[in-house]
Design an enzyme around this catalytic site. Sequence first.
Site, PDB file in Angstrom:
ATOM      1  N   LYS A   1       9.693  -3.820  10.382  1.00 25.39           N
ATOM      2  CA  LYS A   1       8.349  -3.241  10.438  1.00 25.39           C
ATOM      3  C   LYS A   1       7.551  -3.534   9.164  1.00 25.39           C
ATOM      4  O   LYS A   1       6.334  -3.697   9.222  1.00 25.39           O
ATOM      5  CB  LYS A   1       8.437  -1.736  10.709  1.00 25.39           C
ATOM      6  CG  LYS A   1       9.006  -1.392  12.098  1.00 25.39           C
ATOM      7  CD  LYS A   1       8.178  -1.993  13.232  1.00 25.39           C
ATOM      8  CE  LYS A   1       8.567  -1.451  14.601  1.00 25.39           C
ATOM      9  NZ  LYS A   1       7.786  -2.066  15.692  1.00 25.39           N
TER      10      LYS A   1
ATOM     11  N   TYR B   1      15.272  -1.826  11.263  1.00 25.12           N
ATOM     12  CA  TYR B   1      13.961  -1.396  11.767  1.00 25.12           C
ATOM     13  C   TYR B   1      12.921  -1.426  10.634  1.00 25.12           C
ATOM     14  O   TYR B   1      11.823  -1.974  10.789  1.00 25.12           O
ATOM     15  CB  TYR B   1      14.110   0.020  12.333  1.00 25.12           C
ATOM     16  CG  TYR B   1      12.931   0.527  13.110  1.00 25.12           C
ATOM     17  CD1 TYR B   1      12.834   0.320  14.494  1.00 25.12           C
ATOM     18  CD2 TYR B   1      11.909   1.241  12.492  1.00 25.12           C
ATOM     19  CE1 TYR B   1      11.753   0.810  15.212  1.00 25.12           C
ATOM     20  CE2 TYR B   1      10.831   1.730  13.200  1.00 25.12           C
ATOM     21  CZ  TYR B   1      10.760   1.515  14.561  1.00 25.12           C
ATOM     22  OH  TYR B   1       9.684   2.000  15.274  1.00 25.12           O
TER      23      TYR B   1
HETATM   24  N1  LIG Z   1       7.248   6.105  19.505  1.00 26.28           N
HETATM   25  C1  LIG Z   1       7.273   6.157  18.189  1.00 26.28           C
HETATM   26  O1  LIG Z   1       7.453   7.234  17.593  1.00 26.28           O
HETATM   27  C2  LIG Z   1       7.027   4.926  17.370  1.00 26.28           C
HETATM   28  C3  LIG Z   1       6.707   5.084  16.025  1.00 26.28           C
HETATM   29  C4  LIG Z   1       6.451   3.941  15.278  1.00 26.28           C
HETATM   30  C5  LIG Z   1       6.513   2.697  15.851  1.00 26.28           C
HETATM   31  N2  LIG Z   1       6.851   2.590  17.166  1.00 26.28           N
HETATM   32  C6  LIG Z   1       6.900   1.255  17.744  1.00 26.28           C
HETATM   33  O2  LIG Z   1       6.117   1.243  18.914  1.00 26.28           O
HETATM   34  C7  LIG Z   1       6.563   0.203  19.774  1.00 26.28           C
HETATM   35  C8  LIG Z   1       6.704   0.756  21.165  1.00 26.28           C
HETATM   36  O3  LIG Z   1       7.778   1.687  21.176  1.00 26.28           O
HETATM   37  P1  LIG Z   1       7.784   3.008  22.058  1.00 26.28           P
HETATM   38  O4  LIG Z   1       7.946   4.142  21.125  1.00 26.28           O
HETATM   39  O5  LIG Z   1       6.677   2.993  23.022  1.00 26.28           O
HETATM   40  O6  LIG Z   1       9.216   2.862  22.749  1.00 26.28           O
HETATM   41  P2  LIG Z   1       9.653   2.545  24.248  1.00 26.28           P
HETATM   42  O7  LIG Z   1      11.130   2.417  24.184  1.00 26.28           O
HETATM   43  O8  LIG Z   1       9.056   3.537  25.165  1.00 26.28           O
HETATM   44  O9  LIG Z   1       9.001   1.120  24.526  1.00 26.28           O
HETATM   45  C9  LIG Z   1       9.493  -0.065  23.973  1.00 26.28           C
HETATM   46  C10 LIG Z   1       9.459  -1.137  25.043  1.00 26.28           C
HETATM   47  O10 LIG Z   1       9.851  -2.381  24.470  1.00 26.28           O
HETATM   48  C11 LIG Z   1      10.635  -3.046  25.450  1.00 26.28           C
HETATM   49  N3  LIG Z   1      11.499  -4.050  24.823  1.00 26.28           N
HETATM   50  C12 LIG Z   1      12.589  -3.854  24.057  1.00 26.28           C
HETATM   51  N4  LIG Z   1      13.128  -5.030  23.695  1.00 26.28           N
HETATM   52  C13 LIG Z   1      12.354  -6.000  24.247  1.00 26.28           C
HETATM   53  C14 LIG Z   1      12.389  -7.410  24.231  1.00 26.28           C
HETATM   54  N5  LIG Z   1      13.350  -8.078  23.582  1.00 26.28           N
HETATM   55  N6  LIG Z   1      11.426  -8.088  24.885  1.00 26.28           N
HETATM   56  C15 LIG Z   1      10.453  -7.431  25.553  1.00 26.28           C
HETATM   57  N7  LIG Z   1      10.372  -6.094  25.627  1.00 26.28           N
HETATM   58  C16 LIG Z   1      11.307  -5.386  24.970  1.00 26.28           C
HETATM   59  C17 LIG Z   1      11.430  -1.939  26.116  1.00 26.28           C
HETATM   60  O11 LIG Z   1      11.973  -2.342  27.355  1.00 26.28           O
HETATM   61  C18 LIG Z   1      10.398  -0.836  26.216  1.00 26.28           C
HETATM   62  O12 LIG Z   1       9.691  -0.889  27.430  1.00 26.28           O
HETATM   63  C19 LIG Z   1       7.865  -0.312  19.164  1.00 26.28           C
HETATM   64  O13 LIG Z   1       7.609  -1.508  18.430  1.00 26.28           O
HETATM   65  C20 LIG Z   1       8.259   0.801  18.213  1.00 26.28           C
HETATM   66  O14 LIG Z   1       9.066   0.334  17.162  1.00 26.28           O
HETATM   67  C21 LIG Z   1       7.108   3.672  17.943  1.00 26.28           C
END
Ligand SMILES: NC(=O)c1ccc[n+]([C@@H]2O[C@H](COP(=O)([O-])OP(=O)(O)OC[C@H]3O[C@@H](n4cnc5c(N)ncnc54)[C@H](O)[C@@H]3O)[C@@H](O)[C@H]2O)c1
Length: 254
Positions: A162, A158
């Site tokens: 990132k 991860y």
């Molecule tokens: N929520 C947090 O705390 C946080 C913090 C930092 C970064 N992020 C990043 O934010 C982004 C969104 O994450 P989130 O927290 O909303 O999580 P989430 O799990 O709610 O959403 C992630 C989405 O990505 C989709 N996904 C996964 N693999 C995929 C693929 N191969 N092709 C297409 N879609 C795919 C999933 O089905 C899901 O709907 C991610 O990149 C995550 O790494 C999240």
Amino acid sequence: MPQYDFDGKVVAITGAASGIGRATARKFAAAGASVVVADIDLEGAHETVAMITDAGGVASAVHVDVADSASVKAMVDATVSMYGGLDIAHNNAGIVGAGANIADMPDETWERGIAVMLSGVFYGIKHEVPAMLARGGGAIVNTSSGAGLIGFPGMANYVAAKHGVIGLTKTAALEYITQGIRINAICPGTARSRMVDEWINGSAEAEAQVAALHPIGRIADADEIAEAVLWLASPASSFVVGVAMPIDGGYTLP
Ligand SMILES: NC(=O)c1ccc[n+]([C@@H]2O[C@H](COP(=O)([O-])OP(=O)(O)OC[C@H]3O[C@@H](n4cnc5c(N)ncnc54)[C@H](O)[C@@H]3O)[C@@H](O)[C@H]2O)c1
């Protein structure tokens, strides 16, 4: 009244079946955009679309696996054929970190993390840029993370992906700014989403521990992250190019 006016704009968002992507899709649609809700989870994507259309907005669900270049190209092609072009993209799909130190991390876990969260953003930019150039410009916002700025043990796939998203964002920004495409990244701290809910697993104690890591003393609502995506995609940020913007309640400050 929405704060932004994206009337007539076409927006494609990956990972829009839940969490940050869903929040961003709803905000863009509320501000007048036509939104392509793209995700590997088509059922969840349809739920996001229903939320948008119930509120009077315009959106369509598209299946995409961002780890597959042809699938990402098909998403862009579908966007152009449905709505006539592409103005804004949010390359946001992601999966949870590995939960294992490097010596114990299966190669497949490493490879999938890189494929979804680094190659996925590369394929996004690669296929979105030509469609935006055909419109005379656009804006791309890539989702990195606080883990794109600092290390976290047990999440090498991860963290590496990132960090890579930030390098990709800077390079793409330099390559395309002269052609009218602004490319930036967001680096969220912990925000309420499916990923984070699974991680916290209903434990108030676990949530309090995670919240305490953020100087602001809480985790974010996904809407607070989405707000920054809209700003970076809007003319309000017209001189902002290639940044990796922390939206993290101070998480990465110490
Ligand atoms: N929520 C947090 O705390 C946080 C913090 C930092 C970064 N992020 C990043 O934010 C982004 C969104 O994450 P989130 O927290 O909303 O999580 P989430 O799990 O709610 O959403 C992630 C989405 O990505 C989709 N996904 C996964 N693999 C995929 C693929 N191969 N092709 C297409 N879609 C795919 C999933 O089905 C899901 O709907 C991610 O990149 C995550 O790494 C999240």
